[in-house]
Write a protein that holds these residues in place. Structure first.
Motif, mmCIF file in Angstrom:
data_model
loop_
_atom_site.group_PDB
_atom_site.id
_atom_site.type_symbol
_atom_site.label_atom_id
_atom_site.label_comp_id
_atom_site.label_asym_id
_atom_site.label_seq_id
_atom_site.Cartn_x
_atom_site.Cartn_y
_atom_site.Cartn_z
ATOM 1 N N ASN A 200 -6.215 -20.978 -13.246
ATOM 2 C CA ASN A 200 -7.505 -20.679 -13.867
ATOM 3 C C ASN A 200 -8.445 -20.095 -12.813
ATOM 4 O O ASN A 200 -8.282 -20.333 -11.615
ATOM 5 C CB ASN A 200 -8.113 -21.918 -14.515
ATOM 6 C CG ASN A 200 -8.578 -22.943 -13.502
ATOM 7 O OD1 ASN A 200 -9.740 -22.912 -13.066
ATOM 8 N ND2 ASN A 200 -7.693 -23.857 -13.110
ATOM 9 N N LEU B 171 -12.549 -17.786 -12.329
ATOM 10 C CA LEU B 171 -13.728 -17.097 -12.851
ATOM 11 C C LEU B 171 -13.973 -15.837 -12.030
ATOM 12 O O LEU B 171 -14.211 -15.893 -10.829
ATOM 13 C CB LEU B 171 -14.948 -18.015 -12.763
ATOM 14 C CG LEU B 171 -16.258 -17.460 -13.335
ATOM 15 C CD1 LEU B 171 -16.173 -17.370 -14.854
ATOM 16 C CD2 LEU B 171 -17.432 -18.343 -12.917
ATOM 17 N N TYR C 101 -13.909 -15.676 -17.475
ATOM 18 C CA TYR C 101 -13.096 -16.858 -17.171
ATOM 19 C C TYR C 101 -11.748 -16.731 -17.867
ATOM 20 O O TYR C 101 -11.665 -16.304 -19.028
ATOM 21 C CB TYR C 101 -13.802 -18.122 -17.652
ATOM 22 C CG TYR C 101 -12.998 -19.376 -17.434
ATOM 23 C CD1 TYR C 101 -12.847 -19.908 -16.157
ATOM 24 C CD2 TYR C 101 -12.375 -20.026 -18.503
ATOM 25 C CE1 TYR C 101 -12.104 -21.056 -15.946
ATOM 26 C CE2 TYR C 101 -11.627 -21.169 -18.300
ATOM 27 C CZ TYR C 101 -11.498 -21.681 -17.021
ATOM 28 O OH TYR C 101 -10.754 -22.825 -16.811
ATOM 29 N N TRP D 89 -7.757 -18.738 -18.317
ATOM 30 C CA TRP D 89 -6.903 -19.912 -18.126
ATOM 31 C C TRP D 89 -5.511 -19.595 -18.653
ATOM 32 O O TRP D 89 -5.357 -19.040 -19.740
ATOM 33 C CB TRP D 89 -7.461 -21.119 -18.884
ATOM 34 C CG TRP D 89 -6.557 -22.322 -18.809
ATOM 35 C CD1 TRP D 89 -5.437 -22.579 -19.544
ATOM 36 C CD2 TRP D 89 -6.698 -23.426 -17.919
ATOM 37 N NE1 TRP D 89 -4.867 -23.774 -19.168
ATOM 38 C CE2 TRP D 89 -5.631 -24.314 -18.179
ATOM 39 C CE3 TRP D 89 -7.638 -23.744 -16.932
ATOM 40 C CZ2 TRP D 89 -5.471 -25.509 -17.473
ATOM 41 C CZ3 TRP D 89 -7.464 -24.943 -16.248
ATOM 42 C CH2 TRP D 89 -6.389 -25.809 -16.514
ATOM 43 N N TYR E 187 -18.948 -15.238 -19.520
ATOM 44 C CA TYR E 187 -20.095 -16.045 -19.098
ATOM 45 C C TYR E 187 -21.246 -15.135 -18.689
ATOM 46 O O TYR E 187 -21.041 -14.001 -18.262
ATOM 47 C CB TYR E 187 -19.713 -16.941 -17.925
ATOM 48 C CG TYR E 187 -18.942 -18.183 -18.327
ATOM 49 C CD1 TYR E 187 -19.602 -19.395 -18.524
ATOM 50 C CD2 TYR E 187 -17.567 -18.140 -18.506
ATOM 51 C CE1 TYR E 187 -18.906 -20.531 -18.893
ATOM 52 C CE2 TYR E 187 -16.861 -19.269 -18.872
ATOM 53 C CZ TYR E 187 -17.533 -20.461 -19.069
ATOM 54 O OH TYR E 187 -16.840 -21.587 -19.438
ATOM 55 N N PRO F 115 -15.943 -23.523 -16.174
ATOM 56 C CA PRO F 115 -14.915 -23.036 -15.255
ATOM 57 C C PRO F 115 -14.505 -24.051 -14.217
ATOM 58 O O PRO F 115 -13.387 -24.064 -13.763
ATOM 59 C CB PRO F 115 -15.582 -21.810 -14.607
ATOM 60 C CG PRO F 115 -16.600 -21.389 -15.605
ATOM 61 C CD PRO F 115 -17.098 -22.651 -16.241
#
Length: 275
Positions: free
Chosen positions: A102, A104, A114, A116, A206, A265
Motif C-alpha cells: 500500500n 500514497l 492511495y 492498496w 485524497y 493511508p
C-alpha cells in the motif's frame, strides 16, 4: 360285511404310500438346500473398497510477496511503502500465505492517490474422507465469492465471471465511502487446481484528487491475479507431488487474513480472508 373291512384296509394302506414318498422327497430337498446354504456361508465374501480420491495437483504455494511481479506492483502501487510487500502471518505457509502492498502517491496541488493491493493463497490437500483437493478448493472458491459480495458498507456491488485466469475466476466490484473519500474496489477470486487465489485491489483520491475509475481498478486486479495464478504453477514446476498433496497434515489452514484499507493511508484495516 366281514370281508369288506379287510378289503377297505388294504385300499387305504396302498393310498398312503404316495404321500409317504412325497414327504420323504421334500425332506431330502430341504437337506440339500441347507447343505448349499452352509457351503455358501463358508465361502469368503468379496470386500468392497472405496475408489481412491484424485491426487491434488499442487503440493506447494509460491512466496506470496514474489507471486506478483515487481513491475506489476510498481504499476499498481507506485508509491508502495515497501516494494517487497508485507507478509501475512501463517502457521503453515505451504497451506495459506498472503502479502500486501500500500502507498500514497503525493501529487502536490492535484492531491494524492492511495492504492492498496493484497494477494492471498489457500491450498487444499486431497483427503479420502473430505474429498479431492480440487473439489474442496471449489467449495472455498464459492465461499470467498459470497464473502466478497457481502462486504459491509459495499455499494454498487457487481459480480461476473472472468476468463483467462486459472480454472475458474469471478470478479466482484463495488464502492465504499471511508473518511469522506470514495474508494473503488475489485476482488478477484480464482481457482487453479487445488489452490484458491484471492486478489484485492482498491484506491481512492485524497485532497481533491479524483477517485480511480472502476475500469482501471478492475484492470489492475486482473493483472495481479494472472501473476499470482502463474506463480502457483511455477512453484510446482518440478511436477512431482510431495506427500503433502494427499495428506491431512497440510490442511491446517489458519485464519490469517489479507488486509483492506480503512480509508486512512497510514492505518489500513484487515481485509477479507478464509474462515
Amino acid at each position: 360285511m366281514h370281508r369288506t373291512a379287510p378289503r377297505l384296509t388294504r385300499i387305504l394302506a396302498c393310498a398312503a404310500v404316495p404321500v409317504m414318498l412325497v414327504v420323504a422327497g421334500c425332506s431330502s430337498d430341504s437337506g440339500d438346500k441347507k447343505d448349499a446354504e452352509s457351503s455358501a456361508s463358508a465361502s469368503p465374501r468379496a470386500t468392497k473398497s472405496e475408489p481412491a480420491v484424485e491426487a491434488a495437483k499442487f503440493a506447494e504455494l509460491p512466496d506470496p510477496c514474489k507471486a506478483v511481479e515487481a513491475k506489476t506492483v510498481k504499476s499498481l502501487v507506485p508509491s508502495a511503502k515497501s516494494k517487497n510487500g508485507t507478509r501475512s502471518k501463517s502457521s503453515d505457509a505451504s497451506v495459506r500465505a498472503g502479502c500486501s502492498w500500500n502507498g500514497l502517491a503525493d501529487k502536490g496541488v492535484k492531491g494524492s492517490q492511495y492504492r492498496w493491493l493484497d494477494v492471498g493463497f489457500t491450498r487444499f490437500a486431497s483427503d479420502q474422507t473430505l474429498g479431492s483437493g480440487a473439489a474442496r478448493a471449489g467449495e472455498e472458491f464459492d465461499k470467498q465469492v459470497r464473502k466478497s459480495e457481502a462486504t459491509d458498507g459495499a455499494k454498487n456491488v457487481a459480480t461476473g465471471s472472468v476468463t483467462g485466469i486459472g480454472d475458474q475466476a469471478t470478479k466482484i466490484t463495488y464502492d465504499q465511502s471511508k473518511t469522506d473519500e470514495d474508494f473503488r474496489f475489485t476482488t478477484i477470486v480464482a481457482r487453479t487446481g487445488n489452490v484458491v487465489v484471492v486478489v484485492n485491489y482498491n484506491g481512492a483520491g485524497y485532497a481533491g484528487a479524483k477517485t480511480p475509475t472502476a475500469e482501471s481498478v478492475l484492470k489492475g486486479a486482473s493483472m495481479a491475479a494472472k501473476d499470482a495464478v502463474a506463480a502457483v504453477a511455477d512453484a510446482n514446476a518440478g511436477g512431482a507431488e510431495s506427500p503433502k498433496a494427499t495428506g491431512k497434515a497440510t490442511d491446517k489452514a489458519s485464519d490469517d487474513s489479507s488486509k483492506k484499507p480503512s480509508g486512512k493511508p497510514s492505518s489500513p484495516t484487515a481485509s477479507k480472508s478464509s474462515d
